[in-house]
Design an enzyme around this catalytic site. Structure first.
Site, PDB file in Angstrom:
ATOM      1  N   CYS A  34      43.670  56.379  40.645  1.00 11.07           N
ATOM      2  CA  CYS A  34      44.733  55.416  40.925  1.00 11.07           C
ATOM      3  C   CYS A  34      44.283  54.399  41.958  1.00 11.07           C
ATOM      4  CB  CYS A  34      45.985  56.119  41.476  1.00 11.07           C
ATOM      5  SG  CYS A  34      46.640  57.452  40.450  1.00 11.07           S
ATOM      6  N   CYS A  65      45.003  55.719  35.680  1.00 12.25           N
ATOM      7  CA  CYS A  65      46.433  56.012  35.742  1.00 12.25           C
ATOM      8  C   CYS A  65      47.188  55.024  34.854  1.00 12.25           C
ATOM      9  CB  CYS A  65      46.920  55.896  37.186  1.00 12.25           C
ATOM     10  SG  CYS A  65      48.716  56.069  37.390  1.00 12.25           S
ATOM     11  N   ASP A 443      34.153  16.668  59.187  1.00 14.15           N
ATOM     12  CA  ASP A 443      35.217  16.197  58.305  1.00 14.15           C
ATOM     13  C   ASP A 443      36.278  15.452  59.107  1.00 14.15           C
ATOM     14  OD1 ASP A 443      36.702  16.523  55.565  1.00 14.15           O
ATOM     15  OD2 ASP A 443      38.151  17.107  57.100  1.00 14.15           O
TER      16      ASP A 443
END
Length: 496
Positions: A34, A65, A443
Site C-alpha cells: 500500500c 492494494c 532576472d
C-alpha cells in the site's frame, strides 16, 4: 526513508499521504502493498515491511492494494531533487526510455555501463531498471484498462508490453485480477467509456502532493503561450506534444485534488511518455511541505509562502524547445517573445489538426531549424548568432537538455555558447533541466522583488543572501516573482 522503520510506522498509522511515493508498505499477512496514506485500517507494526519502490514490493511477491492503488501514487520527489546517476535513471525510466531503447539505451544516455546502472538502482531501490519499467508498464496498462474502451491487445502494446502473454501475466501478478476483471470492476458505478475514446482521446487524473498553488503554475504557462502551440481555453491549458512515435495534444485543468488531463494521441505507445512529460511540466512530484517549510524560515519570504503555499516551478515538455524560446525572449517583453516564437512556429513548425481548439503546429525541432536563415528573424545580429549556435549544439554538439540530463554538464555547455549569460543558463536550468536550486539572480523580476523586500539587489550579494534558501532557490524565485503585478501570477480566469 524506507529503512527508518519507526518513522515509516508513524506515517502509516497516521495515514499521512505526504509520504505517498516516498516508500511503500507491504503487509506480511495479506501479501499486499500500500501507499502510506491508505485509508484502510493500518496493520500491526510487526506485520509491516517497507520497500523503496513499487517494483521492489512486486519482486518480493506482494500485489497492489485495490483500495489505495499504490502504483498510482505521485512519484518520489527524490528523483527531481537530485542529479546523481540513480535520480537521472529514474527520470528516464519514467520517460519510457527502457521501453523504447532497453537497458543498454538507458545506460548509454547516462554515460555509464549497464552493469553500473543495474548495481546502483538495485542498491537504492531494490529493483533493476527492467523491474522498474515493468512496474510502470503495469500502471499504464491499468490506466488504459479502466479508463478507455481500447481492446486488450491494443492496451498491451500501448503500455509497452512485447506480447499479450506478458501483459496478462503481469496484470494478474501485480493486481491479482485479470485485465477483463479489472475493467469490469472499474466499470461498476460509472457510465461506460465513450466509444470516441477508442480513436485516441483519454481523460485521466494526475495526482499531486497537496498543497498546490495553481495561480503561478498555470498563469505562467498561459501568459507565455506560443500561438499555435499553446493556448488557454475554457479554464484549461492546452498544447501540442512531440512524442517518440507521433504527436498529440493535451488539455490540463487544475482541480482541488488533482489535475484533470485529457490526451489525444496519434499512437497509444506514447501514453506513458506523454503522462510523464505532463507531470514534469507541472512539477507534480514536488514535495511542497519540505519546500515551504524551509522557505518559511526566512521572515521576508514567510508572508508570501503563507499566502500561497504549494507554489510549483512551471517547467516544459521539451527542453530544446524551451532553450530556443529563451533565446527569442532575451531582452524583450513577454509579448514580443511570443510574437517571435509564433512566427518561427508558422514558418518551420509541423502542422497538426486540433478539432477541439486553436492548436495548429508542433514547435519546430532543432533539426527543423538547421536550415533557418538567421537574416529572416527580426532580432539583433548577436541574438541570431546565439540561436544558430544553440541549434548546432543541440543537433551536432551533444547538448542534452532532456529530463535525464547531467545538470552541471549542460550548464557548462550552455555557458560556452555565445550569448548565453547567467540569466539564460539559469532559466534553462530551472525550467528545462528541472534543477530545484537554479537561481537567475540577474532576472529583472527577481531584482525588482529583492528591492521591494529589502534584499540585496546586486547579483553577487543576492546569491549570497539566497544561500539560506538552498536547495529550493527555484521555488523562492516563484515567490519573488509573485511580489509584482504580472499576469504570470494568476489564473487567466482570475484576471480583470
Amino acid at each position: 526513508m524506507h529503512e527508518d522503520f519507526e518513522r515509516c510506522v508513524r506515517a502509516v498509522q497516521s495515514k499521512d499521504s505526504r509520504f505517498d511515493g516516498w516508500f511503500f508498505t507491504a503487509v506480511l499477512t495479506t501479501r499486499i502493498y500500500c501507499r502510506p496514506g491508505c485509508p484502510a485500517v493500518p496493520p500491526k507494526p510487526q506485520n509491516m515491511s517497507f520497500y523503496p519502490s513499487a517494483a521492489a514490493a512486486q519482486q518480493a511477491g506482494f500485489r497492489a492494494c485495490k483500495r489505495c492503488r499504490p502504483d498510482a501514487a505521485p512519484g518520489s520527489p527524490r528523483w527531481n531533487e537530485r542529479a546523481d546517476l540513480v535520480a537521472r535513471a529514474m527520470r528516464l525510466i519514467a520517460d519510457g526510455v527502457v521501453d523504447r531503447d532497453g537497458v543498454p539505451g538507458l545506460a548509454a544516455r547516462l554515460g555509464y555501463s549497464t552493469r553500473q546502472v543495474e548495481r546502483q538502482l538495485r542498491a537504492e531501490l531494490g529493483a533493476g531498471p527492467l523491474a522498474l519499467a515493468r512496474a510502470q508498464r503495469a500502471q499504464t496498462a491499468r490506466l488504459l484498462i479502466e479508463t478507455s474502451a481500447l481492446p486488450m491487445a491494443d492496451v498491451a502494446f500501448a503500455a509497452g508490453f512485447s506480447s499479450i502473454r506478458a501483459f496478462n501475466d503481469t496484470v494478474r501478478e501485480v493486481f491479482a485480477l485479470t485485465p477483463s476483471e479489472l475493467r469490469t470492476r472499474a466499470a461498476r458505478g460509472r457510465h461506460p467509456v465513450p466509444a470516441a475514446d477508442v480513436s485516441g482521446s483519454l481523460t485521466l487524473r494526475l495526482p499531486f502532493r497537496a498543497p498546490l498553488c495553481p495561480g503561478n503554475l498555470f498563469g505562467h504557462l498561459a501568459s507565455t503561450a506560443v500561438p499555435g502551440v499553446e493556448e488557454w481555453r475554457e479554464g484549461a491549458y492546452r498544447r501540442t506534444l512531440r512524442l517518440p512515435h507521433g504527436h498529440g495534444t493535451v488539455s490540463l485543468r487544475p482541480e482541488p485534488d488533482h489535475v484533470a488531463c485529457r490526451l489525444s494521441l496519434t499512437d497509444w505507445r506514447d501514453l506513458s511518455h506523454a503522462i510523464s512529460r505532463c507531470r514534469w511540466l507541472l512539477d507534480l512530484d514536488a514535495d511542497p511541505v519540505a519546500v515551504d517549510g524551509l522557505l518559511r524560515q526566512d521572515p521576508l519570504l514567510a508572508p508570501y509562502v503563507d499566502a500561497n503555499p504549494g507554489r510549483r516551478v512551471p517547467r516544459t515538455v521539451d527542453g530544446p524547445e524551451f532553450a530556443v524560446r529563451v533565446v527569442l525572449g532575451q531582452q524583450v517583453s513577454t509579448a514580443a517573445a511570443r510574437t517571435l516564437a509564433g512566427r518561427l512556429v508558422t514558418a518551420h513548425g509541423e502542422p497538426v489538426a486540433d478539432p477541439g481548439g486553436g492548436l495548429t503546429h508542433l514547435f519546430p525541432s532543432p533539426w527543423a531549424l538547421t536550415g533557418l536563415d538567421p537574416e529572416s528573424l527580426a532580432m539583433p545580429r548577436t541574438r541570431r548568432a546565439t540561436l544558430t549556435a544553440l541549434v548546432a549544439a543541440l543537433t551536432e554538439g551533444g547538448l542534452d537538455l532532456d529530463v535525464g540530463s547531467d545538470w552541471e554538464k549542460a550548464r557548462r555547455q550552455l555557458e560556452a555558447l555565445p550569448g548565453f549569460g547567467p540569466w539564460s543558463v539559469e532559466v534553462v536550468a530551472m525550467r528545462a533541466l528541472g534543477d530545484p536550486d537554479a537561481f537567475p539572480a540577474t532576472d529583472l523580476g527577481v531584482r525588482l522583488a529583492a528591492e521591494k523586500l529589502g534584499l540585496p539587489t546586486t547579483p553577487a550579494a543576492l546569491v549570497r543572501r539566497a544561500a539560506a534558501w538552498r536547495p529550493w532557490r527555484a521555488y523562492a524565485v516563484q515567490h519573488l516573482w509573485a511580489t509584482g503585478d504580472h499576469p504570470v501570477n494568476v489564473l487567466p480566469a482570475d484576471r480583470v
